[in-house]
Design a protein around this motif. Structure first.
Motif, PDB file in Angstrom:
ATOM      1  N   ALA A  71       0.704  27.148  -3.737  1.00  0.00           N
ATOM      2  CA  ALA A  71       0.314  26.247  -4.831  1.00  0.00           C
ATOM      3  C   ALA A  71      -0.201  27.020  -6.038  1.00  0.00           C
ATOM      4  O   ALA A  71       0.019  26.614  -7.183  1.00  0.00           O
ATOM      5  CB  ALA A  71      -0.748  25.268  -4.340  1.00  0.00           C
ATOM      6  N   TYR A  72      -0.878  28.127  -5.792  1.00  0.00           N
ATOM      7  CA  TYR A  72      -1.375  28.945  -6.901  1.00  0.00           C
ATOM      8  C   TYR A  72      -0.298  29.917  -7.386  1.00  0.00           C
ATOM      9  O   TYR A  72      -0.622  31.042  -7.764  1.00  0.00           O
ATOM     10  CB  TYR A  72      -2.618  29.727  -6.467  1.00  0.00           C
ATOM     11  N   GLY A  73       0.944  29.470  -7.353  1.00  0.00           N
ATOM     12  CA  GLY A  73       2.137  30.251  -7.691  1.00  0.00           C
ATOM     13  C   GLY A  73       1.935  31.561  -8.408  1.00  0.00           C
ATOM     14  O   GLY A  73       1.931  32.631  -7.802  1.00  0.00           O
ATOM     15  N   GLU A  74       1.775  31.506  -9.731  1.00  0.00           N
ATOM     16  CA  GLU A  74       1.743  32.715 -10.552  1.00  0.00           C
ATOM     17  C   GLU A  74       0.526  33.585 -10.279  1.00  0.00           C
ATOM     18  O   GLU A  74       0.493  34.750 -10.671  1.00  0.00           O
ATOM     19  CB  GLU A  74       1.769  32.359 -12.041  1.00  0.00           C
ATOM     20  N   LEU A  75      -0.496  33.056  -9.636  1.00  0.00           N
ATOM     21  CA  LEU A  75      -1.692  33.862  -9.357  1.00  0.00           C
ATOM     22  C   LEU A  75      -1.422  34.926  -8.295  1.00  0.00           C
ATOM     23  O   LEU A  75      -2.197  35.858  -8.118  1.00  0.00           O
ATOM     24  CB  LEU A  75      -2.871  32.989  -8.942  1.00  0.00           C
ATOM     25  N   GLY A  76      -0.332  34.748  -7.574  1.00  0.00           N
ATOM     26  CA  GLY A  76       0.115  35.803  -6.680  1.00  0.00           C
ATOM     27  C   GLY A  76      -0.406  35.705  -5.260  1.00  0.00           C
ATOM     28  O   GLY A  76      -1.213  34.838  -4.924  1.00  0.00           O
ATOM     29  N   PRO A  77       0.089  36.646  -4.424  1.00  0.00           N
ATOM     30  CA  PRO A  77      -0.182  36.586  -2.983  1.00  0.00           C
ATOM     31  C   PRO A  77      -1.656  36.644  -2.572  1.00  0.00           C
ATOM     32  O   PRO A  77      -1.983  36.213  -1.475  1.00  0.00           O
ATOM     33  CB  PRO A  77       0.586  37.789  -2.426  1.00  0.00           C
ATOM     34  N   PHE A 126       8.781  31.665   3.622  1.00  0.00           N
ATOM     35  CA  PHE A 126       8.702  32.869   2.792  1.00  0.00           C
ATOM     36  C   PHE A 126       8.757  34.113   3.678  1.00  0.00           C
ATOM     37  O   PHE A 126       8.157  34.138   4.751  1.00  0.00           O
ATOM     38  CB  PHE A 126       7.418  32.863   1.967  1.00  0.00           C
ATOM     39  N   PRO A 127       9.463  35.172   3.204  1.00  0.00           N
ATOM     40  CA  PRO A 127       9.606  36.361   4.047  1.00  0.00           C
ATOM     41  C   PRO A 127       8.335  37.199   4.132  1.00  0.00           C
ATOM     42  O   PRO A 127       8.192  38.023   5.022  1.00  0.00           O
ATOM     43  CB  PRO A 127      10.718  37.148   3.347  1.00  0.00           C
ATOM     44  N   GLY A 128       7.418  37.014   3.211  1.00  0.00           N
ATOM     45  CA  GLY A 128       6.196  37.831   3.159  1.00  0.00           C
ATOM     46  C   GLY A 128       5.623  37.673   1.767  1.00  0.00           C
ATOM     47  O   GLY A 128       5.769  36.605   1.160  1.00  0.00           O
ATOM     48  N   PHE A 129       4.973  38.702   1.230  1.00  0.00           N
ATOM     49  CA  PHE A 129       4.445  38.613  -0.134  1.00  0.00           C
ATOM     50  C   PHE A 129       5.591  38.298  -1.084  1.00  0.00           C
ATOM     51  O   PHE A 129       6.663  38.904  -1.005  1.00  0.00           O
ATOM     52  CB  PHE A 129       3.790  39.929  -0.546  1.00  0.00           C
ATOM     53  N   VAL A 130       5.358  37.359  -1.979  1.00  0.00           N
ATOM     54  CA  VAL A 130       6.440  36.889  -2.848  1.00  0.00           C
ATOM     55  C   VAL A 130       6.237  37.416  -4.272  1.00  0.00           C
ATOM     56  O   VAL A 130       5.135  37.778  -4.653  1.00  0.00           O
ATOM     57  CB  VAL A 130       6.510  35.345  -2.857  1.00  0.00           C
ATOM     58  N   PRO A 131       7.316  37.442  -5.059  1.00  0.00           N
ATOM     59  CA  PRO A 131       7.194  37.902  -6.450  1.00  0.00           C
ATOM     60  C   PRO A 131       6.514  36.850  -7.327  1.00  0.00           C
ATOM     61  O   PRO A 131       6.259  35.730  -6.890  1.00  0.00           O
ATOM     62  CB  PRO A 131       8.645  38.111  -6.879  1.00  0.00           C
ATOM     63  N   THR A 132       6.263  37.223  -8.566  1.00  0.00           N
ATOM     64  CA  THR A 132       5.615  36.317  -9.517  1.00  0.00           C
ATOM     65  C   THR A 132       6.495  35.115  -9.817  1.00  0.00           C
ATOM     66  O   THR A 132       7.694  35.268 -10.056  1.00  0.00           O
ATOM     67  CB  THR A 132       5.328  37.058 -10.835  1.00  0.00           C
ATOM     68  N   GLY A 133       5.892  33.957  -9.823  1.00  0.00           N
ATOM     69  CA  GLY A 133       6.634  32.753 -10.179  1.00  0.00           C
ATOM     70  C   GLY A 133       5.823  31.522  -9.860  1.00  0.00           C
ATOM     71  O   GLY A 133       4.881  31.585  -9.054  1.00  0.00           O
ATOM     72  N   SER A 134       6.163  30.425 -10.494  1.00  0.00           N
ATOM     73  CA  SER A 134       5.486  29.166 -10.188  1.00  0.00           C
ATOM     74  C   SER A 134       5.871  28.737  -8.779  1.00  0.00           C
ATOM     75  O   SER A 134       6.859  29.217  -8.210  1.00  0.00           O
ATOM     76  CB  SER A 134       5.925  28.085 -11.178  1.00  0.00           C
ATOM     77  N   TRP A 182       9.350  27.413  -8.724  1.00  0.00           N
ATOM     78  CA  TRP A 182      10.327  28.496  -8.846  1.00  0.00           C
ATOM     79  C   TRP A 182      10.474  29.227  -7.502  1.00  0.00           C
ATOM     80  O   TRP A 182      11.563  29.564  -7.063  1.00  0.00           O
ATOM     81  CB  TRP A 182       9.900  29.487  -9.941  1.00  0.00           C
ATOM     82  N   LEU A 183       9.328  29.449  -6.844  1.00  0.00           N
ATOM     83  CA  LEU A 183       9.364  30.149  -5.549  1.00  0.00           C
ATOM     84  C   LEU A 183      10.118  29.323  -4.494  1.00  0.00           C
ATOM     85  O   LEU A 183      10.893  29.868  -3.705  1.00  0.00           O
ATOM     86  CB  LEU A 183       7.943  30.460  -5.071  1.00  0.00           C
ATOM     87  N   PHE A 184       9.903  28.016  -4.505  1.00  0.00           N
ATOM     88  CA  PHE A 184      10.636  27.160  -3.557  1.00  0.00           C
ATOM     89  C   PHE A 184      12.142  27.332  -3.771  1.00  0.00           C
ATOM     90  O   PHE A 184      12.907  27.519  -2.821  1.00  0.00           O
ATOM     91  CB  PHE A 184      10.274  25.675  -3.753  1.00  0.00           C
ATOM     92  N   ASP A 185      12.555  27.278  -5.033  1.00  0.00           N
ATOM     93  CA  ASP A 185      13.989  27.390  -5.332  1.00  0.00           C
ATOM     94  C   ASP A 185      14.512  28.782  -5.001  1.00  0.00           C
ATOM     95  O   ASP A 185      15.587  28.943  -4.422  1.00  0.00           O
ATOM     96  CB  ASP A 185      14.251  27.069  -6.813  1.00  0.00           C
ATOM     97  N   HIS A 186      13.723  29.794  -5.350  1.00  0.00           N
ATOM     98  CA  HIS A 186      14.144  31.184  -5.143  1.00  0.00           C
ATOM     99  C   HIS A 186      14.388  31.481  -3.670  1.00  0.00           C
ATOM    100  O   HIS A 186      15.296  32.238  -3.314  1.00  0.00           O
ATOM    101  CB  HIS A 186      13.083  32.118  -5.713  1.00  0.00           C
ATOM    102  N   PHE A 187      13.569  30.887  -2.809  1.00  0.00           N
ATOM    103  CA  PHE A 187      13.685  31.167  -1.375  1.00  0.00           C
ATOM    104  C   PHE A 187      14.417  30.060  -0.612  1.00  0.00           C
ATOM    105  O   PHE A 187      14.341  29.990   0.613  1.00  0.00           O
ATOM    106  CB  PHE A 187      12.301  31.434  -0.771  1.00  0.00           C
ATOM    107  N   GLY A 188      15.111  29.212  -1.356  1.00  0.00           N
ATOM    108  CA  GLY A 188      15.939  28.194  -0.697  1.00  0.00           C
ATOM    109  C   GLY A 188      15.149  27.095  -0.019  1.00  0.00           C
ATOM    110  O   GLY A 188      15.645  26.423   0.893  1.00  0.00           O
ATOM    111  N   LEU A 189      13.902  26.910  -0.451  1.00  0.00           N
ATOM    112  CA  LEU A 189      13.086  25.847   0.144  1.00  0.00           C
ATOM    113  C   LEU A 189      13.240  24.586  -0.700  1.00  0.00           C
ATOM    114  O   LEU A 189      12.267  24.051  -1.247  1.00  0.00           O
ATOM    115  CB  LEU A 189      11.628  26.290   0.234  1.00  0.00           C
TER     116      LEU A 189
END
Lengths: 250, 319
Positions: free
Chosen positions: B118-124, B284-292, B295-302
């Motif tokens: 939920a805190y997307g861009e704030l990072g892992p 998610f495979p592990g620590f994720v890159p920067t993104g909302s 965006w992360l849901f879409d990037h990882f096919g969720l």
């Protein structure tokens, strides 16, 4: 117990014994037949490795038969190496990892404060244990909330597992630290029952601060070869040492 | 004690549901208190504080004490709801959760707010995609991941009614109210089947459930009958529903969590040791890159397309 179980922490057991005995036979309000009575005073054994002393005192206080002490650390015994509230009446919270007792005791004291209840909460920590940061988090909250119903007793034997506290991560001036955190501090001889009784049984009403009692003690108190000797943090006496210790303690 | 009123978009922040429910429960039960670590706003407990100023304990930014104070309050006869960001209440205070709550087996409710990414861009550091894997190891702790406002309210009520440790993972990500049959009930440990299907089963929880339902609709249009199970309780698992899912011959799990040790891992433990069928674990495979978060849901096919793809591929692995 330690001799029979062939394991344990006798040094810290002996530094804490006078404190525990004073609490259970002079200060705490409890009924061993009603271990979850909401009005009981709470005692939290933060230095959970010193079960040799803690269990002995709980048995003498009537929580379970003294004969059961011989099952210490045996398979399926309720007398685990560290205390478990779900096995043993009289244990308030499961300890073992250090720095857990004061924060839990803080919560108990807050419950009492919310209800304006008159039970008191006591917690006994080791001194090396104060190197855990969780204690200082809780110290802030205790002072902020003016938890006068909470008393911390520090078993200040100046030895931790591997060396002297002052040679490891020094704690002195320990009294000033607690004062700076907003606590009322008393320093006593932790083997002097009269001094302990005096500070622990005084009414906390109106103090407006949590109380920290720094009890100066010796690890291995009462057994000459263990006295102030870091080698006896954990250790098991051989037969000859055991017999000598029993002669000296009588 | 109903869920929050619909917002204009028809999507909800489940924290509103949490807050409304805990206020209503506190009205009825004086033992209920909240414990926070400067996390009043992020837990949406401002109104609770106004109504019950003496029943909120704020320990400051101190998560070890936060969790331990919960244990102490339970000892003193309270029913504490300890609420803070999921990443800190679990990771920062993990040993307190283990020793003071789970091993001591005390009546404390841990509320993991703003879980997942939920805190997307704030990072892992601020993501909480490890929490279920960590907490799943404590066998006596109930773990609930509600999927929508109604289920969040029901989970909080169930947590209050249960005598023992419970973790409820609350999301701030907007989710729609799920369609359910009239009279639907929530029970800890019981999964709900939202879409019937025979070719494969999608097992999801939390924010992924409505995406799984959308994927099932896409697949239905292609003639693929995909069942959708909302497995809100990760511990204890509804093993009967998993057994039934295995009978469809293909299982895809999807969660806002690491693929290691969460819902997928839990389901796989049951499937592998009872009725092994092809499985796919989405997360998610592990620590994720920067993104909302979106965006992360879409990037990882969720998302709808990613879940549908995974179902097609898993069905193709059936023997």
């Amino acid at each position: 117990m330690v001799y029979e179980a062939q394991q344990g922490h006798p040094g810290g057991d002996f530094s804490a014994t006078d404190i525990l005995a004073t609490l259970y036979f002079g200060v705490l309000r409890y009924d061993p037949k009603k271990p979850r009575d909401p009005d009981r005073d709470r005692f939290v054994m933060s230095k959970g490795h010193c079960t040799g002393a803690f269990y002995s005192v709980l048995a003498a206080a009537g929580y379970f038969p003294e004969a059961d002490l011989s099952t210490y650390m045996e398979p399926l015994s309720m007398l685990n190496g560290h205390p478990n509230r779900n096995y043993l009446p009289g244990v308030e919270t499961n300890t073992g990892p250090l720095g857990h007792g004061l924060p839990v005791a803080t919560g108990i004291a807050i419950a009492g404060q919310i209800d304006n209840a008159d039970f008191r909460t006591f917690v006994l920590t080791g001194d090396g244990e104060l190197q855990e940061g969780s204690n200082w988090e809780a110290a802030l909250t205790c002072a902020h909330r003016k938890l006068e119903n909470l008393t911390l007793i520090i078993d200040r034997n100046r030895l931790q597992q591997g060396a002297r506290t002052e040679d490891t991560a020094s704690l002195d001036p320990l009294d000033d630290k607690w004062r700076a955190f907003g606590w009322h501090v008393e320093m006593v001889d932790g083997h002097d029952h009269a001094q302990l009784l005096d500070v622990l049984s005084a009414s906390p009403k109106g103090r407006g601060k949590p109380l920290c009692v720094i009890a100066n003690t010796f690890k291995g108190k009462g057994v000459s070869y263990m006295h102030d000797n870091v080698a006896w943090h954990h250790g098991v006496p051989n037969k000859e040492q055991y017999e000598q210790a029993m002669r000296e303690l009588v | 004690m109903s869920a929050a009123a619909p917002s204009k978009s028809g999507f909800f922040d489940c924290r509103d549901s949490f807050a409304a429910t805990i206020e209503a429960l506190a009205e009825a039960d004086p033992r209920i208190v909240t414990v926070v670590s400067d996390s009043v706003g992020s837990s949406k407990l401002g109104n609770f504080r106004k109504k019950f100023p003496d029943r909120m304990v704020n320990v400051g930014i101190a998560e070890q004490t936060l969790v331990a104070v919960g244990a102490g309050l339970a000892n003193g006869g309270k029913v504490p709801f300890v609420s803070a960001a999921s990443c800190f209440i679990t990771g920062r205070a993990l040993e307190q959760v283990k020793a003071d709550i789970a091993y001591s087996n005390v009546n404390v409710k841990l509320i993991g707010q703003s879980s997942g990414v939920a805190y997307g861009e704030l990072g892992p550091t601020h993501h909480s995609i490890e929490d279920l894997a960590w907490l799943r190891l404590f066998n006596n702790m109930k773990l609930i991941v509600p999927a929508d406002p109604w289920q969040t309210a029901e989970a909080i009520k169930a947590a209050a009614a249960h005598d023992g440790p419970v973790f409820v993972r609350v999301s701030r990500m907007a989710v729609p109210a799920l369609e359910r049959p009239e009279g639907a009930k929530f029970e800890i440990g019981k999964a709900e089947t939202l879409v019937e299907g025979t070719d494969a089963t999608i097992i999801a929880n939390g924010t992924m459930v409505h995406r799984a339902v959308a994927a099932a609709k896409t697949l239905a249009a292609e003639g693929i009958s995909a069942r959708v199970v909302n497995m809100a309780t990760v511990n204890p698992l509804d093993e009967a529903v998993i057994a039934s899912a295995a009978e469809t011959g293909a299982i895809v799990t999807v969660e806002e969590h690491s693929v290691r040790g969460g819902l997928g891992g839990a389901v796989a433990e049951v499937v592998a040791t009872t009725n092994p069928v092809p499985m796919r674990i989405l997360g998610f495979p592990g620590f994720v890159p920067t993104g909302s978060a979106e965006w992360l849901f879409d990037h990882f096919g969720l998302n709808e397309a990613g879940i549908a793809d995974a179902v097609r591929q898993t069905i193709a692995r059936k023997k």
